[in-house]
Design a protein around this motif. Structure first.
Motif, mmCIF file in Angstrom:
data_model
loop_
_atom_site.group_PDB
_atom_site.id
_atom_site.type_symbol
_atom_site.label_atom_id
_atom_site.label_comp_id
_atom_site.label_asym_id
_atom_site.label_seq_id
_atom_site.Cartn_x
_atom_site.Cartn_y
_atom_site.Cartn_z
ATOM 1 N N UNK A 1 16.999 3.374 -0.241
ATOM 2 C CA UNK A 1 16.450 2.119 -0.758
ATOM 3 C C UNK A 1 15.197 1.711 0.019
ATOM 4 N N UNK A 2 15.217 1.902 1.344
ATOM 5 C CA UNK A 2 14.062 1.517 2.149
ATOM 6 C C UNK A 2 12.889 2.465 1.913
ATOM 7 N N UNK A 3 13.191 3.733 1.685
ATOM 8 C CA UNK A 3 12.131 4.700 1.391
ATOM 9 C C UNK A 3 11.366 4.269 0.142
ATOM 10 N N UNK A 4 12.106 3.858 -0.856
ATOM 11 C CA UNK A 4 11.490 3.438 -2.110
ATOM 12 C C UNK A 4 10.756 2.109 -1.948
ATOM 13 N N UNK A 5 11.332 1.192 -1.171
ATOM 14 C CA UNK A 5 10.773 -0.154 -1.052
ATOM 15 C C UNK A 5 9.573 -0.230 -0.121
ATOM 16 N N UNK A 6 9.612 0.521 0.990
ATOM 17 C CA UNK A 6 8.538 0.340 1.982
ATOM 18 C C UNK A 6 8.271 1.562 2.842
ATOM 19 N N UNK A 7 9.316 2.296 3.201
ATOM 20 C CA UNK A 7 9.141 3.299 4.250
ATOM 21 C C UNK A 7 8.351 4.519 3.795
ATOM 22 N N UNK A 8 8.348 4.799 2.492
ATOM 23 C CA UNK A 8 7.545 5.920 1.996
ATOM 24 C C UNK A 8 6.083 5.731 2.368
ATOM 25 N N UNK A 9 5.645 4.457 2.335
ATOM 26 C CA UNK A 9 4.251 4.159 2.652
ATOM 27 C C UNK A 9 3.977 4.166 4.151
ATOM 28 N N UNK A 10 4.976 3.794 4.955
ATOM 29 C CA UNK A 10 4.715 3.602 6.387
ATOM 30 C C UNK A 10 5.219 4.731 7.275
ATOM 31 N N UNK A 11 5.974 5.678 6.738
ATOM 32 C CA UNK A 11 6.635 6.686 7.564
ATOM 33 C C UNK A 11 5.648 7.443 8.457
ATOM 34 N N UNK A 12 4.557 7.933 7.855
ATOM 35 C CA UNK A 12 3.569 8.696 8.633
ATOM 36 C C UNK A 12 2.898 7.847 9.703
ATOM 37 N N UNK A 13 2.907 6.538 9.481
ATOM 38 C CA UNK A 13 2.258 5.640 10.432
ATOM 39 C C UNK A 13 2.881 5.735 11.817
ATOM 40 N N UNK A 14 4.204 5.924 11.883
ATOM 41 C CA UNK A 14 4.870 5.911 13.184
ATOM 42 C C UNK A 14 4.540 7.146 14.026
ATOM 43 N N UNK A 15 4.085 8.211 13.363
ATOM 44 C CA UNK A 15 3.591 9.358 14.129
ATOM 45 C C UNK A 15 2.315 8.955 14.879
ATOM 46 N N UNK A 16 1.453 8.188 14.211
ATOM 47 C CA UNK A 16 0.241 7.694 14.873
ATOM 48 C C UNK A 16 0.578 6.717 15.990
ATOM 49 N N UNK A 17 1.587 5.892 15.757
ATOM 50 C CA UNK A 17 2.004 4.931 16.787
ATOM 51 C C UNK A 17 2.471 5.676 18.037
ATOM 52 N N UNK A 18 3.288 6.707 17.825
ATOM 53 C CA UNK A 18 3.792 7.481 18.960
ATOM 54 C C UNK A 18 2.658 8.198 19.690
ATOM 55 N N UNK A 19 1.715 8.719 18.906
ATOM 56 C CA UNK A 19 0.603 9.471 19.489
ATOM 57 C C UNK A 19 -0.370 8.560 20.225
ATOM 58 N N UNK B 1 1.270 -0.496 0.983
ATOM 59 C CA UNK B 1 1.836 -0.661 -0.351
ATOM 60 C C UNK B 1 0.741 -0.958 -1.371
ATOM 61 N N UNK B 2 -0.205 -1.799 -0.977
ATOM 62 C CA UNK B 2 -1.330 -2.103 -1.869
ATOM 63 C C UNK B 2 -2.181 -0.858 -2.115
ATOM 64 N N UNK B 3 -2.395 -0.078 -1.064
ATOM 65 C CA UNK B 3 -3.166 1.162 -1.177
ATOM 66 C C UNK B 3 -2.457 2.138 -2.108
ATOM 67 N N UNK B 4 -1.147 2.201 -1.963
ATOM 68 C CA UNK B 4 -0.339 3.116 -2.780
ATOM 69 C C UNK B 4 -0.370 2.721 -4.244
ATOM 70 N N UNK B 5 -0.524 1.411 -4.507
ATOM 71 C CA UNK B 5 -0.495 0.926 -5.887
ATOM 72 C C UNK B 5 -1.842 0.794 -6.539
ATOM 73 N N UNK B 6 -2.912 1.337 -5.914
ATOM 74 C CA UNK B 6 -4.258 1.198 -6.471
ATOM 75 C C UNK B 6 -4.408 1.836 -7.844
ATOM 76 N N UNK B 7 -3.613 2.857 -8.110
ATOM 77 C CA UNK B 7 -3.743 3.573 -9.376
ATOM 78 C C UNK B 7 -3.162 2.798 -10.551
ATOM 79 N N UNK B 8 -2.675 1.581 -10.272
ATOM 80 C CA UNK B 8 -2.198 0.753 -11.380
ATOM 81 C C UNK B 8 -0.701 0.683 -11.473
ATOM 82 N N UNK B 9 0.012 0.998 -10.381
ATOM 83 C CA UNK B 9 1.463 0.937 -10.409
ATOM 84 C C UNK B 9 1.969 -0.477 -10.589
ATOM 85 N N UNK B 10 3.163 -0.602 -11.103
ATOM 86 C CA UNK B 10 3.748 -1.929 -11.301
ATOM 87 C C UNK B 10 4.772 -2.236 -10.245
#
Length: 573
Positions: free
Chosen positions: A97-115, A135-144
């Motif tokens: 549920x979190x992957x779909x809601x938010x984490x899909x967008x932010x998951x790669x970010x934590x690699x940068x945080x660690x680095x 999330x806004x970046x991910x939805x630029x293509x017109x997602x609902x």
């Protein structure tokens, strides 16, 4: 597209009003009833420092029990995301549920945080802004769906429906130099860790998003249950502030529950307090500074103290079934309030706040600070204004320190009894308010300790206050516990939620007490009292076996505080 709201509330728009928007009741609500629940927030995050010990989706703070295949000795644990290793979950359902809601967008970010930062977590505001940007970046293509909701809330509605957007108070934040500087740093960090180009347009958008989160998100902090983080729902964000609110919010994992504190009529504006509304006026105004408005409620306009607000409360009659059944005292509180002016109360609180925090977390450091605070509060003590801040907080913090002290745990009991009878009912008039229930449950837990010490004969060696020892030796501590737990369970049903940890603890402890053998007569009397507090036999049992001992224990609190904080001895004949 207007914001979807749960039944019970509607948004009222009035462009001519300074508030502009408000939340109104669609029907009448009685005190303690649920007005609306909000279970689909735009943002629901654990605190940054606790994101490794909290499910990042449902926000539960206790790990699930071990599976049958695990050894009993294997401690339960949250499972980390296999990719970033940063976000943790209580099970696969929450992870999906979190992957779909938010984490899909932010998951790669934590690699940068660690680095880049050498950490596996981010400060809560930084993570929240990054989640929105991604999330806004991910939805630029017109997602609902979620992307569209985020865009309406943080950027604006494409069809110009003004009521959809969140207020940001950007210009107000900019006027506060230090605050704005900190917010610029947080917004920049969000852009960097999100992996976005640091152009001025993106940075400006990040700052605006942070301002909207700061203005509209709710702090889920509850140190007693380990809960921390933020919760943002656009509909709930429409509820305005009052220092004499008619509603309050409780949080249960990923859900916010809006409950009535006072009677609410159909069409009436629903208000909550964004701050600790029991503080003196100047302290309340300072706490509201980041919301960029000045409250004009009756408490502020007439500069009412906590006792004056209590006197006019419509929920005083609910206390007939509480640890403060003397309604006359709530309507005409004891003490000599003429001794301390409102201006003096402001000075006392300012001096109290200016005291340096303890250097360490040891008991002696806390005791030193308590002595300094007690001295500052002397005018309130002499006027017996026990419910006027910062005096209750001074007592509570010392009681909480003693609660976990081997040497002083016995002395914490009278302090919590005092808070429950002489402070809380005036500060929080409705007996179902969470602080009142928390302190009642604290009394029960301390009675469990003193009960064991009394039964073993060790109480006298642990406590030099002879009157306290004698009171506990002659009291029916089990009946007191059962009565307090029945109060907590009864009022807890109208407090936060059915799954509120304090409420579930009270129910569990009550079941344990009810299972004790040889107590049928006492339990029957207490059941009679719960069913009808005015029943003569039940009321007499409660008065003699429960209320009187609690009040006696409460009377020891002041002399214990005076002895400890003014350098005297705890030995009392």
């Amino acid at each position: 597209m207007a914001q979807a709201l749960p039944p019970g509330v509607r948004i009222h728009n009035d462009p001519s009003s300074p508030k502009r928007r408000s939340l109104r009741a669609t029907r009448a609500f009685s005190p303690g009833s649920t007005i609306a629940t909000f279970s689909n927030p735009l943002l629901a995050l654990p605190d940054g420092a606790t994101m490794r010990t909290t499910c990042n989706y449902c926000l539960r703070t206790t790990a699930p029990s071990p599976s049958p295949s695990q050894s009993a000795a294997t401690p339960p644990a949250f499972k980390a995301c296999t990719a970033c290793k940063a976000a943790v979950y209580c099970g696969p359902a929450c992870q999906r549920a979190h992957w779909k809601a938010a984490h899909k967008a932010e998951c790669k970010m934590f690699a940068r945080v660690r680095e880049q930062a050498g950490k596996d977590w981010l400060p809560t505001p930084v993570r929240a802004v990054a989640q929105v940007l991604l999330t806004l970046q991910q939805g630029k293509s017109g997602g609902g769906g979620r992307e569209a909701e985020m865009r309406r809330a943080f950027i604006g509605s494409a069809d110009g429906e003004e009521e959809d957007g969140l207020e940001g108070n950007v210009e107000g934040f900019k006027k506060d130099g230090e605050v704005w500087k900190d917010m610029e740093l947080q917004a920049t960090a969000a852009v960097v860790y999100a992996g976005l180009l640091q152009g001025e347009e993106v940075l400006e958008k990040a700052r605006e998003i942070l301002c909207k989160i700061q203005t509209n998100a709710f702090n889920r902090l509850d140190a007693d249950t380990g809960m921390a983080g933020i919760f943002l729902d656009v509909g709930l964000a429409m509820v305005n502030h009052s220092c004499v609110p008619n509603a309050f919010i409780g949080f249960d994992k990923r859900t916010a529950i809006l409950r009535a504190e006072r009677p609410i009529q159909e069409g009436e504006e629903i208000t909550i307090s964004y701050i600790d509304n029991t503080l003196p006026k100047a302290a309340r105004y300072e706490a509201l500074r980041l919301y960029h408005f000045q409250c004009d409620c009756v408490r502020c306009k007439d500069d009412l103290d906590v006792y004056e607000v209590c006197q006019s409360s419509p929920v005083i009659p609910l206390n007939s079934f509480s640890l403060h059944p003397d309604l006359a005292k709530l309507r005409d509180p004891p003490g000599d309030r003429a001794k301390v002016s409102k201006a003096e109360m402001e000075v006392i609180h300012k001096k109290w706040q200016a005291l340096a925090k303890p250097d360490g977390d040891d008991e002696e450091s806390h005791l030193k600070l308590a002595r300094e605070r007690w001295k500052v509060c002397r005018p309130l003590i002499e006027a017996r204004m026990w419910a006027a801040e910062p005096l209750p907080t001074t007592i509570l913090q010392l009681a909480t320190t003693w609660q976990t002290s081997y040497k002083k745990v016995v002395y914490a009991l009278p302090l919590f009894c005092f808070l429950s009878t002489e402070c809380d009912p005036y500060k929080f008039v409705a007996p179902f308010m969470p602080w009142r229930i928390k302190n009642i449950v604290a009394v029960v837990k301390l009675l469990a300790v003193t009960g064991e010490l009394t039964a073993s004969g060790a109480l006298a060696t642990r406590c030099s206050h002879e009157a306290l020892v004698g009171t506990l030796a002659t009291a029916d501590q089990v009946s007191i516990c059962e009565a307090l737990l029945r109060l907590a369970v009864h009022h807890g049903a109208s407090s936060v939620s059915d799954d509120w940890e304090v409420f579930t603890q009270a129910k569990s402890m009550l079941e344990d007490v009810e299972s004790l053998e040889g107590r049928e007569q006492e339990s029957n009397m207490l059941r009679t009292w719960v069913e009808d507090p005015e029943d003569p036999r039940g009321a007499a049992f409660f008065e003699n076996q429960v209320l009187r001992p609690i009040q006696t224990l409460s009377t020891f609190a002041v002399e214990i505080l005076e002895s400890t904080l003014d350098g005297g001895s705890l030995v009392k004949k």
